[in-house]
Design an enzyme around this catalytic site. Structure first.
Site, PDB file in Angstrom:
ATOM      1  N   ARG A  97      25.478 -44.077  24.751  1.00  0.00           N
ATOM      2  CA  ARG A  97      26.059 -44.977  23.828  1.00  0.00           C
ATOM      3  C   ARG A  97      25.226 -45.064  22.486  1.00  0.00           C
ATOM      4  O   ARG A  97      25.810 -45.174  21.453  1.00  0.00           O
ATOM      5  CB  ARG A  97      26.012 -46.408  24.468  1.00  0.00           C
TER       6      ARG A  97
ATOM      7  N   HIS B  27      14.653 -50.962  36.504  1.00  0.00           N
ATOM      8  CA  HIS B  27      14.813 -51.170  35.190  1.00  0.00           C
ATOM      9  C   HIS B  27      14.336 -52.897  34.913  1.00  0.00           C
ATOM     10  O   HIS B  27      14.242 -53.573  35.966  1.00  0.00           O
ATOM     11  CB  HIS B  27      16.336 -51.568  34.974  1.00  0.00           C
TER      12      HIS B  27
ATOM     13  N   GLU C 103      17.341 -49.847  40.953  1.00  0.00           N
ATOM     14  CA  GLU C 103      18.569 -49.070  40.911  1.00  0.00           C
ATOM     15  C   GLU C 103      18.832 -48.605  42.359  1.00  0.00           C
ATOM     16  O   GLU C 103      18.025 -47.979  43.045  1.00  0.00           O
ATOM     17  CB  GLU C 103      18.464 -47.779  39.871  1.00  0.00           C
TER      18      GLU C 103
ATOM     19  N   CYS D 299      17.678 -43.145  30.910  1.00  0.00           N
ATOM     20  CA  CYS D 299      17.404 -43.705  32.162  1.00  0.00           C
ATOM     21  C   CYS D 299      17.903 -43.008  33.613  1.00  0.00           C
ATOM     22  O   CYS D 299      17.469 -42.375  34.371  1.00  0.00           O
ATOM     23  CB  CYS D 299      17.318 -45.128  32.317  1.00  0.00           C
TER      24      CYS D 299
HETATM   25  N1  PCA Z   1      15.779 -47.575  28.794  1.00  0.00           N
HETATM   26  C1  PCA Z   1      16.929 -46.638  28.438  1.00  0.00           C
HETATM   27  C2  PCA Z   1      16.112 -45.075  28.552  1.00  0.00           C
HETATM   28  C3  PCA Z   1      14.878 -45.663  27.939  1.00  0.00           C
HETATM   29  C4  PCA Z   1      14.670 -46.769  28.695  1.00  0.00           C
HETATM   30  O1  PCA Z   1      13.481 -47.393  28.730  1.00  0.00           O
HETATM   31  C5  PCA Z   1      17.856 -46.667  29.692  1.00  0.00           C
HETATM   32  O2  PCA Z   1      18.255 -47.622  30.379  1.00  0.00           O
HETATM   33  O3  PCA Z   1      18.692 -45.706  29.810  1.00  0.00           O
END
Ligand code: PCA
Length: 206
Positions: A90, A168, A80, A143
């Site tokens: 959401r 991610h 990111e 996140c």
């Molecule tokens: N993914 C979520 C929150 C926890 C996770 O592993 C997100 O992308 O916000």
């Protein structure tokens, strides 16, 4: 030895596993690129997620921080670029919080750039044969909340020199096999491949 704090979120949204947690458990205790890898498990809960990282920062005193979360549906490892000052969930978090259009930190700027060497991390993974790319949005759920929260905390404490950011990762194959024939299928990545990718990624740290 230098220390890398790496965090993985607990399962959320009805899942029984989170690939991020499975991955950081595998990386815990390893030494990669001269960094001792120290892992922490993070609740998918607004503010509580940041409380755990705040405590780990003062306990571990890391030289770099990588937060890891699941981005179901993405096909590759995504590093990111930015955390934004908004909570717009959401779905409810694991304690039922569902803020809409609220700031992460009322006293904070609109956004923070991640301070990890994101392009070099992606290049290293691709060179190792692992699918990876830069992402320009960590979403507006827990996140992003934690990415923004950690960068804001480091800035406020005069520790913005500590490289920090968010990665991610896709679903695990096991998460799709339980859904076989029931719902649409999404891309997956095995823990083995994730470990290879993160090893190459951590090699990008100074
Ligand atoms: N993914 C979520 C929150 C926890 C996770 O592993 C997100 O992308 O916000």
């Amino acid at each position: 030895m230098k220390k890398l704090l790496i965090t993985g979120f607990q399962p959320f949204g009805g899942e029984t596993v989170n690939p991020a947690l499975e991955l950081v458990k595998k990386l815990a205790g390893k030494t990669i690129n001269g960094y001792e890898v120290i892992a922490r498990e993070i609740p998918v809960v607004r503010y509580e997620a940041l409380d755990v990282v705040r405590a780990a920062l003062s306990e571990v005193q890391p030289d770099a921080v990588i937060i890891v979360g699941q981005a179901g549906g993405r096909p590759d490892i995504t590093v990111e670029r930015i955390g934004i000052n908004v909570d717009d969930f959401r779905i409810p978090d694991n304690k039922g919080n569902q803020p809409i259009d609220e700031p992460v930190a009322a006293d904070g700027p609109i956004a923070y750039w991640a301070t990890l060497p994101i392009k070099k991390m992606v290049r290293n993974m691709k060179d190792a044969g692992i699918p990876a790319s830069v992402s320009n949005s960590a979403g507006t759920y827990v996140c992003n909340h934690l990415l923004y929260g950690v960068l804001h905390l480091l800035a406020k404490e005069g520790k913005a020199h500590i490289p920090a950011g968010f990665v991610h990762i896709p679903y695990l194959p096991a998460q799709m096999s339980v859904r076989a024939g029931l719902e649409s299928q999404y891309p997956t990545m095995s823990v083995h491949t994730l470990v290879q990718g993160f090893t190459a990624m951590i090699e990008a740290l100074d």
